[in-house]
Write an enzyme that holds these catalytic residues in place. Structure first.
Site, short mmCIF file in Angstrom:
data_model
loop_
_atom_site.label_atom_id
_atom_site.label_comp_id
_atom_site.label_asym_id
_atom_site.label_seq_id
_atom_site.Cartn_x
_atom_site.Cartn_y
_atom_site.Cartn_z
N ALA A 23 92.20 18.41 32.86
CA ALA A 23 92.06 19.75 33.47
C ALA A 23 93.39 20.43 33.75
CB ALA A 23 91.25 19.64 34.75
N ARG A 34 98.92 31.43 26.19
CA ARG A 34 98.45 32.81 26.28
C ARG A 34 99.62 33.77 26.53
NH1 ARG A 34 94.71 30.35 29.95
NH2 ARG A 34 92.74 29.89 28.89
N SER A 53 90.31 17.66 28.07
CA SER A 53 89.62 18.79 28.72
C SER A 53 88.15 18.48 28.98
CB SER A 53 89.75 20.06 27.86
OG SER A 53 91.09 20.44 27.74
N CYS A 57 83.77 15.12 36.77
CA CYS A 57 82.75 15.30 37.80
C CYS A 57 81.34 15.20 37.22
CB CYS A 57 82.92 16.65 38.48
SG CYS A 57 84.52 16.88 39.30
N ARG A 84 95.25 26.38 18.57
CA ARG A 84 95.96 27.40 19.35
C ARG A 84 97.45 27.08 19.44
NH1 ARG A 84 93.51 28.27 24.89
NH2 ARG A 84 94.39 30.35 24.62
N ASN A 321 92.23 22.77 37.80
CA ASN A 321 92.24 23.92 36.89
C ASN A 321 93.07 25.06 37.45
OD1 ASN A 321 90.37 23.72 34.38
ND2 ASN A 321 89.27 22.62 35.97
N ARG A 458 77.19 30.68 66.45
CA ARG A 458 76.81 31.17 67.78
C ARG A 458 76.89 30.05 68.81
NH1 ARG A 458 71.21 34.41 67.56
NH2 ARG A 458 71.75 34.69 69.76
#
Length: 468
Positions: A23, A34, A53, A57, A84, A321, A458
């Site tokens: 992650a 990017r 990746s 969990c 990429r 992340n 409360r």
């Protein structure tokens, strides 16, 4: 051993090296890509496992059959990352960080070949490792930690081969509770052996007791206040039972749910700063303290607790992340910060939802805070609406100031995600009195007129006003 070298002298392009392909690491690599093209920034990432990746969990739900296929837990494959322009090297383990030389040594897990790779900028995202007890039998066949997809596959394979249907889970934290559910779903007789007085030590004991009762109601045998002394094996060397000082619990499979530790052996050997919990220490930009061109994120770091003001180790994919996004932005020349956390977590065992955020009572005492508590029982919907279920909400507030310190919720459908209300209030530094005026959504299918969190607020506000 002869070792090849990869670009000992950095060229015109900067090189970003990432250690860890899950992650935090791959979020950092993807965000950096990017912001900077391959012509501006070369990115090399090392991952020692078979997968990248992926959602750790989600492993209990894959083991339990709720997620039918392993690949559904993979957000992006190695091939997709490479497409990429990220040079992702799978089954390659970094064995040394040479901070002074600006390089890392890596070993091909399958061939054993080693090489050095230089870096201009380094990201450490080595994650965490399951705590494996130091006792006889801990490494026996049939004893499983559950941290990676490889771990999950090994456990599923073991369950398919095992004739018996008896499972023992050691530990009753998030992983222990979730794995107990997974094994129940697979038709196993499940015993949970827990060192603490109640399951879910992330809750106060009075709230943990509710989890204990619910787990027993599901047919899980709970053994609290019991320390495992050894894991017994049969003639074939495989696990056959788990032993405490007082009893033995037969087992055809054992799952370790004791927790995890930051995987920081590399960082320690490199002389990088570690905190009290063994995690790397970073600044708000996730830069390793004292090192201009090294960042760290994910389960291997400690983060600031915004409520107590102390560093904590909280291994969660949500944080990892976010860390990766921030690291990738900064490594690419931008600017971003991670201010800290309030310690929000949610889990479930079958239909029981378990949530917490902020401080427990012992956390508040450790931080030197004086506090009041308020515990209420309410419903998930209007009492007359079909499908209404009960939940218990416990709230901690600072004495005199009324500042919210923490909330714990245990209940059925609709209970767990209500903790997000408290998480926002904690982040904003609200008092319990201010919380009572929150304009929350209401309709009978979703909530009583007074949402359970507001009912607890409360009651806590009244407790704050009481003379000491």
């Amino acid at each position: 051993m002869n070792m090849s070298a990869t670009r000992d002298v950095p060229g015109e392009r900067e090189r970003l090296v990432v250690i860890g392909g899950d992650a935090a690491g791959m979020s950092a690599a993807s965000q950096a890509r990017r912001l900077k093209s391959a012509g501006e920034l070369e990115i090399v990432a090392f991952e020692r496992g078979h997968f990248t990746s992926f959602s750790a969990c989600g492993i209990p739900y894959w083991v339990g059959g709720e997620v039918p296929e392993r690949d559904r837990l993979i957000a992006r494959t190695a091939e997709e990352h490479r497409a990429r322009d990220i040079d992702l090297r799978m089954r390659t383990e970094v064995t040394e960080i040479d901070v002074a030389g600006g390089r890392v040594r890596a070993r091909d897990v399958d061939s054993g070949a080693e090489s050095w790779t230089s870096y201009d900028k380094l990201v450490i995202a080595t994650g965490a490792r399951p705590i494996r007890p130091d006792m006889p039998g801990a490494d026996a066949p049939g004893v499983h930690g559950v941290q990676t997809l490889d771990d999950g596959q090994a456990l599923i394979d073991r369950l398919a081969r095992t004739r018996g249907r008896r499972a023992v889970v050691i530990g009753a934290g998030y992983i222990g509770v979730e794995m107990a559910e997974a094994l129940i779903n697979r038709g196993y007789e499940v015993t949970v052996v827990n060192r603490g007085s109640e399951p879910m030590s992330t809750l106060d004991p009075d709230m943990g007791r509710l989890v204990h009762e619910a787990m027993e109601g599901l047919g899980i045998t709970m053994v609290d206040d019991a320390a495992v002394t050894k894991i017994l094996t049969g003639d074939d060397g495989a696990v056959r039972a788990v032993a405490t000082e007082d009893a033995e619990y037969p087992a055809d499979v054992v799952v370790l749910g004791i927790g995890v530790r930051p995987e920081t052996d590399l960082a320690r050997a490199a002389g990088l700063p570690l905190g009290d919990h063994g995690g790397l220490l970073t600044d708000l930009a996730m830069r390793v303290r004292g090192h201009e061109n090294i960042w760290a994120g994910g389960d291997c770091v400690e983060v600031l607790d915004l409520v107590s003001g102390r560093e904590r180790h909280i291994p969660l994919g949500t944080h990892a992340n976010k860390h990766g996004q921030i690291i990738g932005t900064n490594a690419a020349g931008g600017y971003a910060t991670f201010p800290g956390v309030v310690g929000t977590a949610v889990s479930k065992v079958c239909d029981l939802e378990i949530a917490r955020t902020g401080l427990r009572e012992k956390d508040a005492r450790r931080a030197g805070l004086q506090y009041v508590t308020a515990t209420i029982e309410s419903t998930s919907r209007a009492g007359y609406y079909p499908g209404t279920s009960f939940m218990t909400v416990k709230m901690l507030a600072e004495r005199r100031t009324g500042r919210l310190l923490g909330v714990q919720i245990v209940g059925r459908e609709g209970a767990g995600k209500r903790v997000d209300i408290a998480a926002v209030a904690l982040t904003a530094g609200m008092t319990v009195e201010q919380m009572t005026s929150l304009d929350l959504g209401y309709a009978p299918p979703f909530s009583p007129v007074w949402d359970p969190v507001l009912v607890a607020a409360r009651k806590a506000a009244k407790a704050v006003q009481q003379p000491t």
